[in-house]
Write a protein that holds these residues in place. Structure first.
Motif, PDB file in Angstrom:
ATOM      1  N   GLU A 127       0.846  -1.194   0.000  1.00  0.00           N
ATOM      2  CA  GLU A 127       0.000   0.000   0.000  1.00  0.00           C
ATOM      3  C   GLU A 127       0.882   1.244   0.000  1.00  0.00           C
ATOM      4  O   GLU A 127       1.946   1.278   0.603  1.00  0.00           O
ATOM      5  CB  GLU A 127      -0.904   0.006   1.238  1.00  0.00           C
ATOM      6  N   SER A 128       0.394   2.255  -0.647  1.00  0.00           N
ATOM      7  CA  SER A 128       1.115   3.524  -0.710  1.00  0.00           C
ATOM      8  C   SER A 128       1.130   4.145   0.678  1.00  0.00           C
ATOM      9  O   SER A 128       0.138   4.106   1.404  1.00  0.00           O
ATOM     10  CB  SER A 128       0.432   4.469  -1.690  1.00  0.00           C
ATOM     11  N   SER A 129       2.245   4.707   1.052  1.00  0.00           N
ATOM     12  CA  SER A 129       2.352   5.356   2.354  1.00  0.00           C
ATOM     13  C   SER A 129       2.457   6.871   2.162  1.00  0.00           C
ATOM     14  O   SER A 129       3.325   7.526   2.703  1.00  0.00           O
ATOM     15  CB  SER A 129       3.563   4.818   3.120  1.00  0.00           C
ATOM     16  N   ALA A 130       1.553   7.419   1.359  1.00  0.00           N
ATOM     17  CA  ALA A 130       1.541   8.860   1.116  1.00  0.00           C
ATOM     18  C   ALA A 130       1.175   9.588   2.403  1.00  0.00           C
ATOM     19  O   ALA A 130       0.338   9.129   3.173  1.00  0.00           O
ATOM     20  CB  ALA A 130       0.543   9.199   0.020  1.00  0.00           C
ATOM     21  N   LYS A 131       1.812  10.706   2.604  1.00  0.00           N
ATOM     22  CA  LYS A 131       1.574  11.471   3.821  1.00  0.00           C
ATOM     23  C   LYS A 131       1.633  12.948   3.475  1.00  0.00           C
ATOM     24  O   LYS A 131       2.541  13.391   2.778  1.00  0.00           O
ATOM     25  CB  LYS A 131       2.655  11.136   4.851  1.00  0.00           C
ATOM     26  N   LYS A 132       0.652  13.685   3.943  1.00  0.00           N
ATOM     27  CA  LYS A 132       0.625  15.127   3.714  1.00  0.00           C
ATOM     28  C   LYS A 132       1.541  15.792   4.740  1.00  0.00           C
ATOM     29  O   LYS A 132       1.483  15.491   5.922  1.00  0.00           O
ATOM     30  CB  LYS A 132      -0.790  15.669   3.841  1.00  0.00           C
ATOM     31  N   ILE A 133       2.366  16.681   4.255  1.00  0.00           N
ATOM     32  CA  ILE A 133       3.310  17.410   5.103  1.00  0.00           C
ATOM     33  C   ILE A 133       2.810  18.848   5.247  1.00  0.00           C
ATOM     34  O   ILE A 133       2.560  19.531   4.261  1.00  0.00           O
ATOM     35  CB  ILE A 133       4.741  17.422   4.492  1.00  0.00           C
ATOM     36  N   GLU A 134       2.692  19.258   6.477  1.00  0.00           N
ATOM     37  CA  GLU A 134       2.242  20.632   6.743  1.00  0.00           C
ATOM     38  C   GLU A 134       3.378  21.608   6.442  1.00  0.00           C
ATOM     39  O   GLU A 134       4.527  21.393   6.836  1.00  0.00           O
ATOM     40  CB  GLU A 134       1.830  20.773   8.211  1.00  0.00           C
TER      41      GLU A 134
END
Length: 139
Positions: A127-134
Motif C-alpha cells: 500500500e502507498s504510504s503517502a503522507k501530507k506534510i504541513e
C-alpha cells in the motif's frame, strides 16, 4: 489475488529483446542469448517465469537478488559428435528484473521444469504510504 499492475521504473535503455520485439523480426540475428520473461502478481506473490530450455538447473542457472533487482543468469555449453563430425555451441545469458515494492528478499523460491525457470517472491505491504506534510510559515 491482486490484479494490480506491477510498477516498473522507466529505463532509458530497455532490454534488447524488448527493443527488437518492438521493431519486429530482427531478434534471430542476435542468436539465442536472450532470456524471455513474463511476470505477474498472484496470491500475494510476485512470479517471474523465464524461458531457458536445455539447461541444467544445478550447474547452468544462477538466481540472486541484489538491491531490489532479481538477477537471472546462465551459461550454456553443448557439444555434439556424430560420425567424426563435432559441433559445439556456447553462450552466456543474463536478465535483470526490478522487484515490485514490498518484495521480500527472504521469501524466494525458484524451480525449473520443461525449460521454464519460475521464481516466486513473497510480497509484503504494497500500500502507498503517502503522507501530507504541513508547510509552516517561517518568520
Amino acid at each position: 489475488m491482486s490484479n494490480a499492475p506491477v510498477r516498473r521504473t522507466w529505463n532509458p535503455f530497455p532490454e534488447l529483446s524488448d527493443f527488437f520485439d518492438s521493431i519486429g523480426g530482427f531478434r534471430p540475428t542476435l542468436g539465442n542469448n536472450i532470456i524471455r520473461v513474463e511476470d505477474e502478481v498472484a496470491d500475494g506473490r510476485y512470479i517471474v517465469r523465464a524461458e531457458m530450455p536445455g539447461l541444467d538447473p544445478d550447474n547452468d542457472i544462477n538466481v540472486s537478488v541484489n538491491d531490489g533487482r532479481l538477477e537471472i543468469s546462465a551459461e550454456r555449453t553443448d557439444k555434439k559428435s556424430d560420425n567424426g563430425h563435432s559441433e559445439f555451441t556456447y553462450g552466456s545469458y543474463r536478465r535483470s528484473v526490478t522487484l515490485p515494492r514490498g518484495a521480500k528478499d527472504d521469501d524466494i523460491d525458484a524451480s525449473y521444469a520443461k525449460g521454464i525457470l519460475t521464481v516466486s517472491i513473497g510480497l509484503g505491504d504494497t500500500e502507498s504510504s503517502a503522507k501530507k506534510i504541513e508547510v509552516k510559515k517561517a518568520d
